[in-house]
Write a protein that holds these residues in place. Structure first.
Motif, PDB file in Angstrom:
ATOM      1  N   PRO A   1      59.952  -1.948 -17.561  1.00  0.00           N
ATOM      2  CA  PRO A   1      60.235  -2.677 -16.302  1.00  0.00           C
ATOM      3  C   PRO A   1      61.688  -2.565 -15.871  1.00  0.00           C
ATOM      4  CG  PRO A   1      59.982  -4.207 -18.143  1.00  0.00           C
ATOM      5  CD  PRO A   1      59.591  -2.855 -18.659  1.00  0.00           C
ATOM      6  N   ARG A   2      61.879  -2.468 -14.567  1.00  0.00           N
ATOM      7  CA  ARG A   2      63.239  -2.449 -14.044  1.00  0.00           C
ATOM      8  C   ARG A   2      63.532  -3.653 -13.164  1.00  0.00           C
ATOM      9  NH1 ARG A   2      63.497   2.384  -9.472  1.00  0.00           N
ATOM     10  NH2 ARG A   2      61.795   1.665  -8.137  1.00  0.00           N
ATOM     11  N   TYR A   3      62.502  -4.309 -12.635  1.00  0.00           N
ATOM     12  CA  TYR A   3      62.708  -5.496 -11.801  1.00  0.00           C
ATOM     13  C   TYR A   3      62.712  -6.768 -12.656  1.00  0.00           C
ATOM     14  CZ  TYR A   3      61.358  -2.289  -8.041  1.00  0.00           C
ATOM     15  OH  TYR A   3      61.280  -1.227  -7.183  1.00  0.00           O
ATOM     16  N   ILE A   4      61.642  -6.973 -13.407  1.00  0.00           N
ATOM     17  CA  ILE A   4      61.519  -8.187 -14.235  1.00  0.00           C
ATOM     18  C   ILE A   4      61.853  -7.810 -15.670  1.00  0.00           C
ATOM     19  CG2 ILE A   4      60.007 -10.054 -14.970  1.00  0.00           C
ATOM     20  CD1 ILE A   4      58.373  -9.571 -12.424  1.00  0.00           C
ATOM     21  N   VAL A   5      63.077  -8.116 -16.059  1.00  0.00           N
ATOM     22  CA  VAL A   5      63.618  -7.675 -17.339  1.00  0.00           C
ATOM     23  C   VAL A   5      63.513  -8.802 -18.363  1.00  0.00           C
ATOM     24  CG1 VAL A   5      65.676  -6.789 -18.488  1.00  0.00           C
ATOM     25  CG2 VAL A   5      65.210  -6.167 -16.102  1.00  0.00           C
ATOM     26  N   THR A   6      63.100  -8.441 -19.572  1.00  0.00           N
ATOM     27  CA  THR A   6      63.069  -9.417 -20.665  1.00  0.00           C
ATOM     28  C   THR A   6      64.427  -9.473 -21.340  1.00  0.00           C
ATOM     29  OG1 THR A   6      60.718  -9.019 -21.096  1.00  0.00           O
ATOM     30  CG2 THR A   6      62.000 -10.029 -22.872  1.00  0.00           C
ATOM     31  N   GLU A   7      64.941 -10.682 -21.477  1.00  0.00           N
ATOM     32  CA  GLU A   7      66.144 -10.907 -22.282  1.00  0.00           C
ATOM     33  C   GLU A   7      65.657 -11.442 -23.630  1.00  0.00           C
ATOM     34  OE1 GLU A   7      69.055 -10.044 -21.493  1.00  0.00           O
ATOM     35  OE2 GLU A   7      68.890  -9.702 -19.321  1.00  0.00           O
ATOM     36  N   PRO A   8      65.683 -10.626 -24.682  1.00  0.00           N
ATOM     37  CA  PRO A   8      65.058 -10.993 -25.958  1.00  0.00           C
ATOM     38  C   PRO A   8      65.478 -12.368 -26.470  1.00  0.00           C
ATOM     39  CG  PRO A   8      65.773  -8.711 -25.994  1.00  0.00           C
ATOM     40  CD  PRO A   8      66.322  -9.309 -24.725  1.00  0.00           C
ATOM     41  N   HIS A   9      64.458 -13.132 -26.865  1.00  0.00           N
ATOM     42  CA  HIS A   9      64.646 -14.466 -27.462  1.00  0.00           C
ATOM     43  C   HIS A   9      65.242 -15.483 -26.484  1.00  0.00           C
ATOM     44  CE1 HIS A   9      63.842 -12.234 -31.088  1.00  0.00           C
ATOM     45  NE2 HIS A   9      64.981 -11.554 -30.972  1.00  0.00           N
ATOM     46  N   VAL A  10      65.367 -15.111 -25.204  1.00  0.00           N
ATOM     47  CA  VAL A  10      65.961 -16.036 -24.234  1.00  0.00           C
ATOM     48  C   VAL A  10      65.014 -16.291 -23.068  1.00  0.00           C
ATOM     49  CG1 VAL A  10      67.916 -16.514 -22.721  1.00  0.00           C
ATOM     50  CG2 VAL A  10      68.278 -15.236 -24.842  1.00  0.00           C
TER      51      VAL A  10
ATOM     52  N   TYR B   1      63.707 -14.331 -19.041  1.00  0.00           N
ATOM     53  CA  TYR B   1      63.504 -13.208 -18.129  1.00  0.00           C
ATOM     54  C   TYR B   1      64.569 -13.235 -17.037  1.00  0.00           C
ATOM     55  CZ  TYR B   1      58.977 -13.373 -20.441  1.00  0.00           C
ATOM     56  OH  TYR B   1      57.982 -13.401 -21.388  1.00  0.00           O
ATOM     57  N   ARG B   2      64.788 -12.060 -16.447  1.00  0.00           N
ATOM     58  CA  ARG B   2      65.788 -11.940 -15.389  1.00  0.00           C
ATOM     59  C   ARG B   2      65.265 -10.991 -14.323  1.00  0.00           C
ATOM     60  NH1 ARG B   2      69.609  -8.042 -14.961  1.00  0.00           N
ATOM     61  NH2 ARG B   2      69.239  -7.430 -17.134  1.00  0.00           N
ATOM     62  N   PHE B   3      65.388 -11.396 -13.060  1.00  0.00           N
ATOM     63  CA  PHE B   3      65.051 -10.482 -11.970  1.00  0.00           C
ATOM     64  C   PHE B   3      66.287  -9.656 -11.656  1.00  0.00           C
ATOM     65  CE2 PHE B   3      64.520  -9.028  -7.640  1.00  0.00           C
ATOM     66  CZ  PHE B   3      63.201  -8.592  -7.644  1.00  0.00           C
ATOM     67  N   ASN B   4      66.168  -8.342 -11.810  1.00  0.00           N
ATOM     68  CA  ASN B   4      67.301  -7.424 -11.661  1.00  0.00           C
ATOM     69  C   ASN B   4      67.370  -6.945 -10.220  1.00  0.00           C
ATOM     70  OD1 ASN B   4      69.315  -5.536 -12.046  1.00  0.00           O
ATOM     71  ND2 ASN B   4      67.919  -3.987 -12.897  1.00  0.00           N
ATOM     72  N   SER B   5      68.238  -7.570  -9.431  1.00  0.00           N
ATOM     73  CA  SER B   5      68.338  -7.212  -8.012  1.00  0.00           C
ATOM     74  C   SER B   5      69.032  -5.871  -7.797  1.00  0.00           C
ATOM     75  CB  SER B   5      69.090  -8.305  -7.240  1.00  0.00           C
ATOM     76  OG  SER B   5      70.449  -8.342  -7.631  1.00  0.00           O
ATOM     77  N   ALA B   6      69.666  -5.340  -8.853  1.00  0.00           N
ATOM     78  CA  ALA B   6      70.342  -4.046  -8.738  1.00  0.00           C
ATOM     79  C   ALA B   6      69.432  -2.885  -9.120  1.00  0.00           C
ATOM     80  CB  ALA B   6      71.600  -4.030  -9.621  1.00  0.00           C
ATOM     81  N   ALA B   7      68.155  -3.158  -9.354  1.00  0.00           N
ATOM     82  CA  ALA B   7      67.226  -2.098  -9.750  1.00  0.00           C
ATOM     83  C   ALA B   7      67.180  -1.018  -8.675  1.00  0.00           C
ATOM     84  CB  ALA B   7      65.832  -2.669  -9.962  1.00  0.00           C
ATOM     85  N   GLY B   8      67.295   0.217  -9.103  1.00  0.00           N
ATOM     86  CA  GLY B   8      67.207   1.323  -8.161  1.00  0.00           C
ATOM     87  C   GLY B   8      68.520   1.643  -7.473  1.00  0.00           C
ATOM     88  N   VAL B   9      69.579   0.848  -7.726  1.00  0.00           N
ATOM     89  CA  VAL B   9      70.885   1.104  -7.109  1.00  0.00           C
ATOM     90  C   VAL B   9      71.679   2.022  -8.023  1.00  0.00           C
ATOM     91  CG1 VAL B   9      73.026   0.103  -6.292  1.00  0.00           C
ATOM     92  CG2 VAL B   9      70.870  -1.120  -5.975  1.00  0.00           C
ATOM     93  N   SER B  10      72.059   3.180  -7.527  1.00  0.00           N
ATOM     94  CA  SER B  10      72.809   4.122  -8.349  1.00  0.00           C
ATOM     95  C   SER B  10      74.290   3.771  -8.323  1.00  0.00           C
ATOM     96  CB  SER B  10      72.593   5.548  -7.837  1.00  0.00           C
ATOM     97  OG  SER B  10      72.966   5.649  -6.474  1.00  0.00           O
ATOM     98  N   SER B  11      74.968   4.018  -9.416  1.00  0.00           N
ATOM     99  CA  SER B  11      76.394   3.701  -9.504  1.00  0.00           C
ATOM    100  C   SER B  11      77.240   4.864  -9.018  1.00  0.00           C
ATOM    101  CB  SER B  11      76.761   3.353 -10.947  1.00  0.00           C
ATOM    102  OG  SER B  11      76.402   4.409 -11.807  1.00  0.00           O
TER     103      SER B  11
END
Length: 229
Positions: free
Chosen positions: A208-217, A219-229
Motif C-alpha cells: 500500500p502507498r495510500y494507507i500505510v501501516t505504522e508497525p505496533h502503532v 495507520y497513516r494516510f500518506n498524502s504524498a503518495a505518487g509525488v516524485s521528489s
C-alpha cells in the motif's frame, strides 16, 4: 447563524431533558416524533446534525438514517436504548456517525455533538492524492476518475485517516471515533476494514502507498503518495 439540531424521538421525557440544554448551548432545535415526520422536518429545517432514536413509529430509525444518507452527509448521532453490538454496528454501517446508549449523561451527549460538528467543520472538502480524489462534502471517492463504492463504515474509517492525513492514527482511536468508546478494545474491526479499503483503493494492496501501516502503532494516510521528489 446558530447551528440547527433535529431530535427524532417519541419519548417526551428524553425530548424534555435534551432540549433545554441544547437551547442553552445556542443551538436551534426541532423535534420529530416519528420517522415520517423526521424526513419532513429534515427537508424543511435543514439541520446541521440529527439526534436519532432507532425505535420510533411510522418508519424505523435505521430507515430514516438510510434515506438521509442518500442525499446528505450531515452528522447523525443515534441515541437509543438498544445497546447490543449488532444494533450499534448496523446503525454505523447504515450511515450513523456516532452512537450513544440510553440512559446517558447529558454532558457526554453535548461533548459528542461538539466533537462531531467540529470534525465536520475542520475537514477539507476536496482532497487530491495521486489518482485518488476524496470529496468529504459529497462523501464521494474517485479512483482514476471512477467512483469507488464504499460502505458507510469503510468511508468513516477512510475519513478519519484523511482528516488526520500524514499523522499516525491508532487502531484504538479509529475504533473509538467510528464504532464508539465501548469498542476501544475491538481493534480487529479496523484491520478488516483497512484490508477492504486497500483492495478498493490501492494499485497494489499488498504494497500500500495510500494507507500505510505504522508497525505496533496504527495507520497513516500518506498524502504524498505518487509525488516524485
Amino acid at each position: 447563524m446558530n447551528q440547527r439540531i433535529l431530535i427524532v424521538d417519541d419519548d417526551p421525557g428524553i425530548v424534555a431533558a435534551i432540549t433545554p440544554s441544547l437551547l442553552a448551548q445556542g443551538y436551534e432545535v426541532a423535534v420529530a416524533h416519528d420517522g415520517d415526520a423526521a424526513l419532513s422536518f429534515f427537508a424543511q429545517f435543514a439541520p446541521h446534525l440529527v439526534l436519532l432514536d432507532l425505535v420510533i413509529p411510522a418508519l424505523p430509525g435505521i430507515a430514516v438514517c438510510q434515506q438521509i444518507r442518500q442525499h446528505s452527509a450531515i452528522p447523525i448521532i443515534v441515541v437509543s436504548v438498544k445497546g447490543g453490538e449488532g444494533d450499534i454496528v448496523a446503525a454505523l454501517d447504515n450511515g450513523a456517525d456516532d452512537y450513544l446508549v440510553k440512559p446517558f449523561r447529558l454532558r457526554e451527549l453535548l461533548a459528542r455533538i461538539r466533537a462531531v460538528l467540529r470534525r465536520g467543520q475542520t475537514e477539507q472538502a476536496l482532497i487530491h492524492c495521486a489518482d485518488l480524489v476524496i470529496d468529504t462534502t459529497l462523501r464521494l471517492v474517485l479512483r482514476q476518475g471512477q467512483p469507488v463504492r464504499l460502505t458507510p463504515i469503510e468511508y468513516a474509517v477512510l475519513a478519519e485517516l484523511v482528516v488526520h492525513r500524514d499523522k499516525v492514527v491508532t487502531a484504538r482511536q479509529i475504533v473509538q471515533r467510528v464504532w464508539g468508546p465501548q469498542y476501544v478494545d475491538s481493534t480487529d474491526y479496523v484491520k478488516g476494514v483497512i484490508r477492504r479499503l486497500r483492495v478498493k483503493l490501492e494499485p497494489d494492496p499488498s504494497h500500500p502507498r495510500y494507507i500505510v501501516t505504522e508497525p505496533h502503532v496504527g495507520y497513516r494516510f500518506n498524502s504524498a503518495a505518487g509525488v516524485s521528489s
